[in-house]
Design an enzyme around this catalytic site. Structure first.
Site, PDB file in Angstrom:
ATOM      1  N   ARG A  38      26.540  38.159  38.893  1.00  0.00           N
ATOM      2  CA  ARG A  38      27.966  37.885  38.646  1.00  0.00           C
ATOM      3  C   ARG A  38      28.227  36.430  38.242  1.00  0.00           C
ATOM      4  O   ARG A  38      29.257  35.870  38.623  1.00  0.00           O
ATOM      5  CB  ARG A  38      28.808  38.237  39.874  1.00  0.00           C
ATOM      6  CG  ARG A  38      28.812  39.713  40.215  1.00  0.00           C
ATOM      7  CD  ARG A  38      29.742  40.473  39.282  1.00  0.00           C
ATOM      8  NE  ARG A  38      29.677  41.900  39.528  1.00  0.00           N
ATOM      9  CZ  ARG A  38      30.608  42.571  40.201  1.00  0.00           C
ATOM     10  NH1 ARG A  38      31.656  41.974  40.665  1.00  0.00           N
ATOM     11  NH2 ARG A  38      30.484  43.880  40.364  1.00  0.00           N
ATOM     12  N   ARG A  42      35.072  35.857  38.012  1.00  0.00           N
ATOM     13  CA  ARG A  42      36.394  35.282  38.279  1.00  0.00           C
ATOM     14  C   ARG A  42      36.370  33.937  38.985  1.00  0.00           C
ATOM     15  O   ARG A  42      37.399  33.288  39.117  1.00  0.00           O
ATOM     16  CB  ARG A  42      37.232  36.285  39.083  1.00  0.00           C
ATOM     17  CG  ARG A  42      37.812  37.378  38.200  1.00  0.00           C
ATOM     18  CD  ARG A  42      38.542  38.400  39.018  1.00  0.00           C
ATOM     19  NE  ARG A  42      37.603  39.083  39.909  1.00  0.00           N
ATOM     20  CZ  ARG A  42      37.955  40.011  40.789  1.00  0.00           C
ATOM     21  NH1 ARG A  42      39.214  40.348  40.922  1.00  0.00           N
ATOM     22  NH2 ARG A  42      37.048  40.592  41.548  1.00  0.00           N
ATOM     23  N   ARG A  51      40.361  36.405  30.466  1.00  0.00           N
ATOM     24  CA  ARG A  51      40.637  37.785  30.860  1.00  0.00           C
ATOM     25  C   ARG A  51      42.131  38.037  31.106  1.00  0.00           C
ATOM     26  O   ARG A  51      42.558  39.189  31.152  1.00  0.00           O
ATOM     27  CB  ARG A  51      39.872  38.111  32.159  1.00  0.00           C
ATOM     28  CG  ARG A  51      38.376  38.270  32.004  1.00  0.00           C
ATOM     29  CD  ARG A  51      37.950  39.727  31.818  1.00  0.00           C
ATOM     30  NE  ARG A  51      38.484  40.584  32.846  1.00  0.00           N
ATOM     31  CZ  ARG A  51      39.490  41.420  32.700  1.00  0.00           C
ATOM     32  NH1 ARG A  51      40.084  41.545  31.540  1.00  0.00           N
ATOM     33  NH2 ARG A  51      39.909  42.163  33.699  1.00  0.00           N
TER      34      ARG A  51
HETATM   35  O1  1CP Z   1      27.948  43.842  42.580  1.00  0.00           O
HETATM   36  C1  1CP Z   1      26.968  44.591  42.426  1.00  0.00           C
HETATM   37  O2  1CP Z   1      26.453  45.247  43.337  1.00  0.00           O
HETATM   38  C2  1CP Z   1      26.405  44.699  41.030  1.00  0.00           C
HETATM   39  C3  1CP Z   1      26.518  46.046  40.416  1.00  0.00           C
HETATM   40  C4  1CP Z   1      27.935  46.328  39.991  1.00  0.00           C
HETATM   41  C5  1CP Z   1      28.886  47.104  40.671  1.00  0.00           C
HETATM   42  C6  1CP Z   1      28.728  47.778  42.020  1.00  0.00           C
HETATM   43  C7  1CP Z   1      28.506  45.893  38.783  1.00  0.00           C
HETATM   44  C8  1CP Z   1      27.780  45.096  37.778  1.00  0.00           C
HETATM   45  N1  1CP Z   1      29.776  46.445  38.697  1.00  0.00           N
HETATM   46  C9  1CP Z   1      30.043  47.181  39.844  1.00  0.00           C
HETATM   47  C10 1CP Z   1      31.299  47.941  40.099  1.00  0.00           C
HETATM   48  C11 1CP Z   1      32.464  47.054  40.101  1.00  0.00           C
HETATM   49  N2  1CP Z   1      32.991  46.524  38.960  1.00  0.00           N
HETATM   50  C12 1CP Z   1      33.166  46.528  41.211  1.00  0.00           C
HETATM   51  C13 1CP Z   1      32.896  46.839  42.687  1.00  0.00           C
HETATM   52  C14 1CP Z   1      33.829  47.877  43.172  1.00  0.00           C
HETATM   53  C15 1CP Z   1      33.586  48.300  44.628  1.00  0.00           C
HETATM   54  O3  1CP Z   1      32.564  48.938  44.924  1.00  0.00           O
HETATM   55  O4  1CP Z   1      34.458  48.019  45.461  1.00  0.00           O
HETATM   56  C16 1CP Z   1      34.175  45.686  40.708  1.00  0.00           C
HETATM   57  C17 1CP Z   1      35.212  44.915  41.485  1.00  0.00           C
HETATM   58  C18 1CP Z   1      34.034  45.685  39.281  1.00  0.00           C
HETATM   59  C19 1CP Z   1      34.833  44.902  38.304  1.00  0.00           C
HETATM   60  C20 1CP Z   1      34.121  43.805  37.649  1.00  0.00           C
HETATM   61  N3  1CP Z   1      32.935  43.922  36.960  1.00  0.00           N
HETATM   62  C21 1CP Z   1      34.563  42.486  37.574  1.00  0.00           C
HETATM   63  C22 1CP Z   1      35.849  41.926  38.172  1.00  0.00           C
HETATM   64  C23 1CP Z   1      37.057  42.461  37.463  1.00  0.00           C
HETATM   65  C24 1CP Z   1      37.749  41.533  36.501  1.00  0.00           C
HETATM   66  O5  1CP Z   1      38.866  41.914  36.067  1.00  0.00           O
HETATM   67  O6  1CP Z   1      37.303  40.467  36.131  1.00  0.00           O
HETATM   68  C25 1CP Z   1      33.603  41.780  36.816  1.00  0.00           C
HETATM   69  C26 1CP Z   1      33.635  40.338  36.422  1.00  0.00           C
HETATM   70  C27 1CP Z   1      32.578  42.716  36.435  1.00  0.00           C
HETATM   71  C28 1CP Z   1      31.420  42.419  35.573  1.00  0.00           C
HETATM   72  C29 1CP Z   1      30.102  42.882  36.005  1.00  0.00           C
HETATM   73  N4  1CP Z   1      29.853  43.952  36.823  1.00  0.00           N
HETATM   74  C30 1CP Z   1      28.491  44.066  37.019  1.00  0.00           C
HETATM   75  C31 1CP Z   1      27.855  43.062  36.267  1.00  0.00           C
HETATM   76  C32 1CP Z   1      26.350  42.809  36.230  1.00  0.00           C
HETATM   77  C33 1CP Z   1      28.848  42.339  35.596  1.00  0.00           C
HETATM   78  C34 1CP Z   1      28.631  41.253  34.539  1.00  0.00           C
HETATM   79  C35 1CP Z   1      28.922  39.876  34.996  1.00  0.00           C
HETATM   80  C36 1CP Z   1      27.784  39.107  35.567  1.00  0.00           C
HETATM   81  O7  1CP Z   1      27.006  39.630  36.365  1.00  0.00           O
HETATM   82  O8  1CP Z   1      27.669  37.931  35.234  1.00  0.00           O
END
Ligand code: 1CP
Length: 369
Positions: A38, A42, A51
């Site tokens: 991540r 944010r 975003r």
């Molecule tokens: O966190 C982990 O375990 C990594 C695997 C994973 C998971 C479980 C990713 C990879 N996405 C998710 C689902 C997810 N996506 C959640 C968790 C929900 C829960 O179980 O409660 C959330 C909050 C998101 C949303 C998300 N994805 C955000 C925040 C939202 C926003 O508006 O900015 C962001 C920044 C992502 C990007 C993301 N998701 C995953 C990766 C590898 C990335 C790329 C960014 C990076 O790693 O640098």
């Protein structure tokens, strides 16, 4: 570029920093590479600004936006790898499920799978290039824009973790709806896991063809399974993914790329994961580095595992904890990272202190070797 102005996956700039790839492949390194799960997120004000007011999955579908968000953390910190900005939940979308990102709530499936009959709602054949081509375009564009500074990591969610979201309809503390399927509908569970595995294999191959230089598979919800259920419902699919991706890369004449498996809270499976054809096993912070090394047995490289919350500590303390982590893992076959992703309220300066501490302590330790 082709005639339609698409950027093509060829003539990529030459890689200047191969420290991450060398450590992943188990080759000797003169430094310890570092990146953060991540790292595009944010906690960065520039991320929040890019975003602001935009739908999350719309952003994921824009190659230019994904490229920009992937590059943002690299402008601030000397990370040794980039990870493409996307989300694991694009795969359930490719299977035909509606997923929305609800601000303040997280990912939400308005119509989750409730009973095995609901599997009929999923696409039986998925044209991965048509459904997920936007990720491939983002990878190709980003690989060019990285100008060879560091390698680009592609990723996917693992079948079990994706299955939990598809049944729970979003995040969950207990995963009880998804686990109910494992106990009550084991045959249907396997059908769904096979379907996900097939799409994931194609998806990862497409990412490599587009320019990804390493792949990480996130089994973020390993912790709610015990060893028996992990061995039945998670491990076989993780193994199949690594085996098939490697076989098919060979068949297609594409470069072999190192693969990382990160099974959060799944340290009970460390021995098995170290023998599952992944070059790297990612670790969360609940396992001691030296114990992990012993149990992994020199077969794989390790990645991790500082508690993300350690970044709330004063900077000097972060330096001390990084030093202990590096001494525990050693400087070879090791990729420094956190034990899970950065949280939105983390101070970017403390992320910088973490990266800087890895680089300075690893230089010292590599000289002492
Ligand atoms: O966190 C982990 O375990 C990594 C695997 C994973 C998971 C479980 C990713 C990879 N996405 C998710 C689902 C997810 N996506 C959640 C968790 C929900 C829960 O179980 O409660 C959330 C909050 C998101 C949303 C998300 N994805 C955000 C925040 C939202 C926003 O508006 O900015 C962001 C920044 C992502 C990007 C993301 N998701 C995953 C990766 C590898 C990335 C790329 C960014 C990076 O790693 O640098």
């Amino acid at each position: 570029m082709d005639k339609d102005n698409h950027i093509l996956p060829k003539d990529f700039p030459e890689l200047q920093n191969d420290c991450f790839l060398r450590a992943a492949r188990g080759e000797e390194t003169t430094c310890v590479p570092v990146w953060c799960m991540r790292q595009a997120g944010r906690y960065l004000p520039e991320f929040r600004e890019s975003r602001a007011g935009k739908d999350f999955f719309e952003t994921c579908r824009s190659p230019e936006a994904c490229c920009e968000l992937t590059l943002q953390p690299l402008r601030r910190f000397p990370f040794d790898a980039a990870i493409i900005f996307s989300d694991i939940l694009v795969v359930p979308q490719a299977l035909g499920m509606d997923v929305q990102m609800v601000p303040g709530k997280g990912p939400t499936f308005p119509e989750p799978l409730k009973e095995p009959e609901d599997l009929l709602r999923l696409r039986t054949t998925v044209d991965v290039s048509a459904e997920l081509g936007y990720v491939f375009k983002a990878i190709t564009l980003t690989r060019h824009k990285l100008e060879g500074k560091v390698p680009l990591i592609g990723f996917t969610g693992a079948p079990w973790t994706l299955m939990t979201y598809m049944i729970e309809g979003g995040g969950s503390n207990t995963m009880s709806k998804a686990k109910r399927w494992l106990y009550r509908h084991p045959e249907a569970s396997h059908r769904l896991l096979v379907q996900l595995t097939d799409v994931i294999v194609e998806y990862l191959l497409g990412q490599v063809a587009a320019g990804a230089q390493a792949l990480q598979v996130f089994e973020s919800h390993a912790g709610c399974l015990g060893p028996a259920q992990f061995n039945e419902f998670a491990l076989p699919y993780l193994r199949t993914i690594a085996r098939k991706v490697k076989e098919k890369l060979k068949e297609a004449g594409l470069d072999d790329v190192p693969m990382i498996v990160f099974a959060k809270d799944g340290h009970y499976a460390l021995e098995d994961l170290s023998q599952s054809q992944y070059e790297v096993v990612g670790l969360d912070w609940t396992i001691d580095p030296q114990a992990a090394r012993k149990r992994a047995g020199g077969r794989v490289s390790l990645q991790g595992n500082l508690d993300p919350c350690a970044l709330y500590a004063p900077k000097e303390k972060i330096g001390e904890m990084v030093k202990m982590m590096l001494e525990g893992f050693g400087t070879q076959r090791y990729i420094a990272n956190l034990g899970h992703g950065l949280y939105p309220d983390m101070d970017p300066e403390h992320v910088g202190a973490f990266v800087e501490a890895v680089h300075s302590h690893s230089r010292q330790l590599c000289q002492l070797k």
